[in-house]
Structure formats: structure tokens, C-alpha cells
Design a protein around this motif. Sequence first.
Motif, PDB file in Angstrom:
ATOM      1  N   ARG A   6     -59.524  -8.315  24.132  1.00  0.00           N
ATOM      2  CA  ARG A   6     -59.789  -8.435  25.645  1.00  0.00           C
ATOM      3  C   ARG A   6     -58.578  -7.630  26.239  1.00  0.00           C
ATOM      4  NH1 ARG A   6     -64.500 -11.556  26.473  1.00  0.00           N
ATOM      5  NH2 ARG A   6     -64.993 -12.626  24.619  1.00  0.00           N
ATOM      6  N   LYS A   7     -57.217  -8.139  25.958  1.00  0.00           N
ATOM      7  CA  LYS A   7     -56.090  -7.606  26.459  1.00  0.00           C
ATOM      8  C   LYS A   7     -54.892  -7.390  25.395  1.00  0.00           C
ATOM      9  CE  LYS A   7     -56.612  -9.975  30.847  1.00  0.00           C
ATOM     10  NZ  LYS A   7     -55.957 -10.975  31.884  1.00  0.00           N
ATOM     11  N   PRO A   8     -55.116  -6.016  24.810  1.00  0.00           N
ATOM     12  CA  PRO A   8     -54.276  -5.723  23.665  1.00  0.00           C
ATOM     13  C   PRO A   8     -52.847  -5.467  24.523  1.00  0.00           C
ATOM     14  CG  PRO A   8     -56.003  -4.043  24.075  1.00  0.00           C
ATOM     15  CD  PRO A   8     -56.328  -5.057  25.130  1.00  0.00           C
ATOM     16  N   ARG A   9     -51.772  -5.995  23.825  1.00  0.00           N
ATOM     17  CA  ARG A   9     -50.367  -6.070  24.167  1.00  0.00           C
ATOM     18  C   ARG A   9     -49.472  -5.748  23.347  1.00  0.00           C
ATOM     19  NH1 ARG A   9     -50.268 -11.557  28.052  1.00  0.00           N
ATOM     20  NH2 ARG A   9     -51.892 -10.713  29.732  1.00  0.00           N
ATOM     21  N   ILE A  10     -49.586  -5.710  22.310  1.00  0.00           N
ATOM     22  CA  ILE A  10     -48.244  -5.598  21.000  1.00  0.00           C
ATOM     23  C   ILE A  10     -48.134  -3.993  20.999  1.00  0.00           C
ATOM     24  CG2 ILE A  10     -49.019  -7.733  20.061  1.00  0.00           C
ATOM     25  CD1 ILE A  10     -50.343  -6.147  17.680  1.00  0.00           C
ATOM     26  N   VAL A  11     -48.723  -3.013  21.118  1.00  0.00           N
ATOM     27  CA  VAL A  11     -48.497  -1.691  20.865  1.00  0.00           C
ATOM     28  C   VAL A  11     -47.274  -1.185  21.492  1.00  0.00           C
ATOM     29  CG1 VAL A  11     -50.871  -1.389  19.931  1.00  0.00           C
ATOM     30  CG2 VAL A  11     -50.237  -0.984  22.287  1.00  0.00           C
ATOM     31  N   ALA A  12     -46.837  -1.404  22.707  1.00  0.00           N
ATOM     32  CA  ALA A  12     -45.771  -0.898  23.559  1.00  0.00           C
ATOM     33  C   ALA A  12     -44.621  -1.009  22.686  1.00  0.00           C
ATOM     34  CB  ALA A  12     -46.089  -1.280  25.051  1.00  0.00           C
ATOM     35  N   ASP A  13     -44.139  -2.356  22.475  1.00  0.00           N
ATOM     36  CA  ASP A  13     -43.111  -2.711  21.807  1.00  0.00           C
ATOM     37  C   ASP A  13     -42.776  -1.975  20.501  1.00  0.00           C
ATOM     38  OD1 ASP A  13     -42.039  -4.619  24.091  1.00  0.00           O
ATOM     39  OD2 ASP A  13     -43.920  -5.281  23.533  1.00  0.00           O
ATOM     40  N   PHE A  14     -43.792  -1.636  19.758  1.00  0.00           N
ATOM     41  CA  PHE A  14     -43.663  -0.860  18.600  1.00  0.00           C
ATOM     42  C   PHE A  14     -43.780   0.490  18.662  1.00  0.00           C
ATOM     43  CE2 PHE A  14     -44.601  -5.236  17.180  1.00  0.00           C
ATOM     44  CZ  PHE A  14     -43.910  -5.585  16.280  1.00  0.00           C
ATOM     45  N   ASN A  15     -43.781   1.019  19.968  1.00  0.00           N
ATOM     46  CA  ASN A  15     -44.112   2.297  20.079  1.00  0.00           C
ATOM     47  C   ASN A  15     -45.332   3.142  19.327  1.00  0.00           C
ATOM     48  OD1 ASN A  15     -41.645   2.580  21.881  1.00  0.00           O
ATOM     49  ND2 ASN A  15     -40.386   2.650  19.991  1.00  0.00           N
ATOM     50  N   LEU A  16     -46.268   2.194  19.313  1.00  0.00           N
ATOM     51  CA  LEU A  16     -47.640   2.848  18.627  1.00  0.00           C
ATOM     52  C   LEU A  16     -48.615   2.929  19.754  1.00  0.00           C
ATOM     53  CD1 LEU A  16     -47.742   0.199  15.994  1.00  0.00           C
ATOM     54  CD2 LEU A  16     -46.872   2.340  15.932  1.00  0.00           C
TER      55      LEU A  16
END
Length: 809
Positions: A631-641
Motif C-alpha cells: 500500500r505504501k512502498p518505501r524502501i526503493v529510494a534509499d537503495f537508488n532502485l
Amino acid sequence: LIPHHTMTAPDTEDYNKFSREERDFSLQDFLRQYLKYWYYFVVGIVLAFGFAKYYNWYKNPIFAVTAKLHVRDENTGREGLLRALDADPAVKNIENEIEVIRSFRILARTLNELEFDVSYYLVGDVKVSEVYKDCPFQVSAEQPHFRAYSVPFNFYISDAENFDLTYETDGEQHKYSGRFGDTLATGLGVFAVSKRDHFEDALYNDPDFDKRRYRIRFNTMARNQNRYLSRLNVSPARAQSTILQIYVEDEVPRKGLDFVNKLIEVYLREDIAQKNRATATTGSFLDEQLAEISRDLEDIEVSRERYKVTRGIIDLESEAQLVLERIREFDEKRAVNNARIAMMDQLGNYVTENSDLRDLAPSALDVTDPLLIRLINKLSDLQSQRQITLNTGTVNDPLLVPLNAEIELTRASLLENIRNSRKGLESRDAKLNEQIRQLESRMQRIPTTERELLEIERRRRIREGLYTFLLQKRAELSISLAATESNARLIDSARIHPAPVYPVPQKAYSIALLLGLLIPAGAVFLTEKLRDKITDLSTLKRLTRIPLLGTVRLSKYEDALVTVSKPNAPITEEYRNIRANLRFFAPDSESEVIMVTSSVGTEGKTFNAMNLACVLAAAGSKTALVGLDLRKPRIVADFNLTNETGCSTFLSGNAAIDEVILPSGVYDNLKVIPAGPVPPNPSELILSERMDLLVAELKKRFDKIVIDTPPVGLVSDGLLISKHADVTLFIVRYGVTRKQHLKHIEELYERDQMPKLGIIFNAVKPRRAGYGYGAGYGYGYGYGSEYGKYFEDEPSAGKARKKTASGKQ
């Protein structure tokens, strides 16, 4: 922690044992809970001591005045002998004397002789103090209105000759000006105002002198009586003692001193007056008898002289003289006996008419019978007790019932004894009459003239004898009256105790210290009880039995992957502690699936999932970080994905598993599976068979699988995912997670709906959690603050920290 795989009965027992160990009372935790609010206690103690100091200054001190009085018993003469034989004629009762001293009558006479009808107060800028005779002027109410006793008067000394008097009635202010020494007519009466001897004209003529404002209150007798009765304490100095200690408390020591001295003076004076009243009552009876006999003697003397002159008689013969002398002796005895009969009749009338025998002295009535004396004194004592009870109570006082019964019984015994004594006197009178008749028969042989003269002489001598007898008794009574002294004597005159009894400075400061600690402690207690959010470990342990795997401090770094960018920071060491604790929490799992969740979406579950995955990978484990918060994806930004493919595309059948497993760019053995585009049906995707396929495939490829899930307190996705997890980590954030949220996860734990559930206390502020960071928490593998020299210094609290969507702690 106690390792286990499934929640069997032994495992449950182990969990309970572990929980009990965690929930044991810790004095350190308890003290830290209060010491973190140390400034409350400092402020509370300072304010309390300031208030105590002000109170000790502002409150007018109350001083104690004491005196000692010895109440003696009469232990002399016949009464002392009777008392020794347990006949008890009239023993003074010490309790009765206490009530006499405290009686309204004694208080009224005491207050009448003192200047207590007017109270004088010096009015300062802050406090008002009573001054009594130190007041430079005196006011007397000559014609007071009844309202004058309920209205305070303000008195201002303008100068050495003039003053102003003001008061307020019905909301209206009244002001009058006058001169010292004159009377002042006001709407509340006429008052005389005069200077006292210590009035210093020079002071009041000085415009800089400030003690000019006074307040006056007029006191009624009833008000003064009630006030001093409540302050007066009279008690034996010790048990079985006849020494009374008189104790009074007063704000003005000199006023209390005057009251006690005057009270003792009035009591002693009243005691003497009471004895004199008894003697005076008997003296009145004797005076009446003497006056009557004196008149009879005068009449007899006139008759005797006239008879002698008329008959020319100069002397009587010797025989007639002898007979006359004998008759005179018996007549005197009969007269005395008749006087005693008359006194018995008078005493009988006193008793029959219920008269007060306290004013009657038995010795003055020539009563010699010991039993009669004892009954008279006993009845007098009982009547005194009854009067004291009436003075201090009402006519319906239950104490009067047995007292009245005893009085009536004693009265009946006394009347019976009086009748018996009178019969004895009448028998003696009959014998004397018989002897007189024998002598009168001899008189028949004497010539008529001589016989008539003898009869006159006889009557004269009878009256002379009775007159002499009564005169002797009157003289004895006068001597007794002149020598009367009180049965009480003063031992110690009134003295003022040097230290005030109230307020006691040491006591005030002790109470201030106690309140200065208790009030802040109570405020802290209420604050903690009313606080709905978890802010310390002790509260966390108290609310749940779920094991605590570690704490993570509030990160002040800009990078969300703090364990990668700051490998030597204290926060990184705390994640290593959690990694070590996980090995003991599930030691037998080959492919460990770790689910990270929380109650709401702001508690840092994604931050903890990312950093936990990093430290697991850093330890050499092949690790997969799975974003299942569809519902609220959050982990991609910190891994540059990118989030173009992920769990949602795989679960919907739009991508293969190799397409969604992406390199982290941090460690080669750390892979990231993003959540993917937000689907319209996340719960249905999680319930699909492809979810089982995803977990099974990941277990084949990786040693550790860290799953970031939605909050279990908001949606049901987390509970659906929990069946695939070997360990569930529940994130509790300092100052964010509410107690009711923790109760919800506790219920899930109790129902065994989440496997191997443990807690991570997240974003703890320095010096707030109640423990040093990374301190083991029962597992023995953490590092305390003593190892801080090996850690990198953290940035200052004022430095801004980057908060990305996925990296918010």
C-alpha cells in the motif's frame, strides 16, 4: 532468550519465565523514571522552602503560658480522722476543681477584670499583628451599638493629638475624626479614646513614622468565653496528682500571661468567698437569735427593776439564793439544749426544702455527731458536683441521673439521722425539766414575794446564759471568717515559654521538604499514568510479556542506511546486538524469515527492516529485503532502485521471480525485492498461491529474509503474512506508539497468532529510555556505554537529518 520453534506448553512456560524476569521490579528503572524530571523536584523544593520561609514570617507565632496550682485536701481535726477511717466527709474532687476553673462563671469574672473587651491590631503592608497593651491608645465603648461587635474599625493616628476612625456597613464607608482624650459619637455608638502612658508624641508628629494604622475589634463576653475556653487546658501535672497545670496558648504572650494570672486569682478568691458564704449564712442565723434574746433580756431587766422598787426588796435569803442558783444552772442547760433542738429543726427544714447545704457550716450549728457531720458534708459535696455538671452541661445530662439518685439517698439518710439526734435532745430536755420541777417544789416553801422575784431572776439568767452561748458561737464564727484561706495554693505563677508552639520553623521546613518532593512526585506519577505513549523501558516491560530484543537510539544522521554509512556508530552496534539476539531467539531455523511490522505507519518499521537486513548481510548471510507493504512502498529510494517491478508484479503473475530480485548496491549478498506498483487488491495478492511460491523460492536462495510489512494495527496484511514468518519483530517507537496499540499486539501474542514475536524499542532519545543503549537486555551480548570510545561521535542534536519516505526512523 529461550530458543524454541513452536509454542508448545514447555515453550510457553519458558516464555512466562522470561517475561517474569523482564517484568521484575527494578529500583534503577523506578528512580530513573523520576530522576529524568529532576528539574520538577528542584523547582518544587525551592518553591516549598520559599513558601515555608514566608509562612514562618507571616504567621503570627502562638506562645504557651503555663502555671501550677496545688489543690489541697482538708486533713486536720475530726474530718482528717474520719477520712482516715474511710468516712470521707468532703474530699475535694480534683476533676470537680478542673471543671470549676473552666466554668463560664469563673471565665466571665476573669475576663471582666481584664482589657479583653477590645482587641487592637497593628496593620502593616503585608501582615496584621495583635498588640494588646502595646497599643499606644485605648478605646472604651461607652454606648456601643450591637453591630459594633461585628464590624472591624480602622484607626489611623494623624498626629500626637488627632486620629481618624473609619468602618464600613452595608457597603458604605463611614469616617470620623477626633482628638485623644475626647469621646467620639459615631453611628455605631459613643467611644472614648485616650492615650496610654507609653504614647510618644514625638514619634507621631514625625511624618516619616509609619506605625500609624491600627484595627480595632470589640468582643462580646460570649465570644471571649468561647475563645479562651477552647484555648484553656487544665489537667493534673501527672497521674494521681493534686497539682493542676493550667495551660493557655495565645498570639500575644503578655495577654496569655495576664489571663492565667487573673484566672488563678479569681479562682482562689472565689474559693475563699464560697467558704465565707457558708460561714455568713450560719452567722445570719446566730445574729437573729442574739437580737431576739437581747430584746428579751432588756424586757426582763426592766421587769426585775420595777418589781424590786415596787416591793422594796434588797436581797434574798441564802436558801432562796441557793435554790435559784441551782435552777439557773439547769435552765442554762435546758436553754442550750433547746437551742440545739432549734438548730436541728432548722437543719431539718434545710434538708426537707431541698436547700443548698454548701452554704451551711456544721460546726457553726454546734453539730458534734460524727455521722451527722459526714452526711452533711457528703450531701454538700454531691450538690457541688451536681451544680458543676449543670454549669458544664444541660438539665438532661445523663450524668445527673445517678447523681440525683445518690443525692436523694443521702438526703433520706440525713433526715433520719436528724430525727434520731432530735429525739436524743428531747430526751435530755425531759430530764432537765424533771430536775427543774423538783427544784421548783422547793420554791413553794419560799415566801411569795421572794418566789416571784426568783422567777424573774430565773428568766433573766436563762436568757443571759443562752445569750452568752450564742455570743460565744458568733465570736468563733467571726474568727473563722477572718482566718479563712483557700484550699488551693499557687506553686508556679504564670510563665511564658520562650519558643513559640506554632509555627515551629523546623517543622515547617520539614513539611516543605516533604511536600517539595511529594507534589512533583505526584505530578510525575500522574503524568506518567495519563501519558498514552510509551517513553521508557519500565513502562514497556510493565505493559507486555513480549520479549525485548533490543533498543535503537534516535538517529541523527542524514543517511537512512546508517549501518552502512556509519559502521562504527553506536546505533550500528545496537543493530548488531539485535542480530546477535536473533540467533538465540530462533537458533534452529535454516532459512529464517523475519517479519518487521508495527502498529501504525510512523514507528520506523521500514528503517529498522533496511538496517537489520544490512547488518545480517554484513555478517555474511545471504539476505533478501522484501517490501511487502504494497500500500505504501518505501524502501526503493534509499537503495537508488525503481519501483516498476516488485512483489505486486510477481504476485499478480506479471513478472518472474528473477525479474523482481534486484541488487542492493550495498553488499553483494544483499538483494532487494521492492513492493512494486501499488495494486488495487493487496490483501488478495498476499493470500494467493504465488505468495507461497515466493516465500518458498526465497528460502531456497537466501539465508535470511527480512520482510517489511504493513502495520498490523491498521490493515490485515501483516497478519496474513505472519504465517510465512519464523520471527516477528514488532517496532515500538519512543513517544509514538500508544499503550492501547501495545495491548493489541499483546492480545495477538497471547493467542499465538504471530510466531516468535519480539519487540524493538525504536528512536529512543538519549537519557530517556531508562537504560544505556545496546546493553544486552538479558542476552549478554550487547555493549554498554563504557565502550563509547570505540564509536564514532554522533552529530549534534541541532544538525538537520534527512528524512526520506523510506528512511524515517
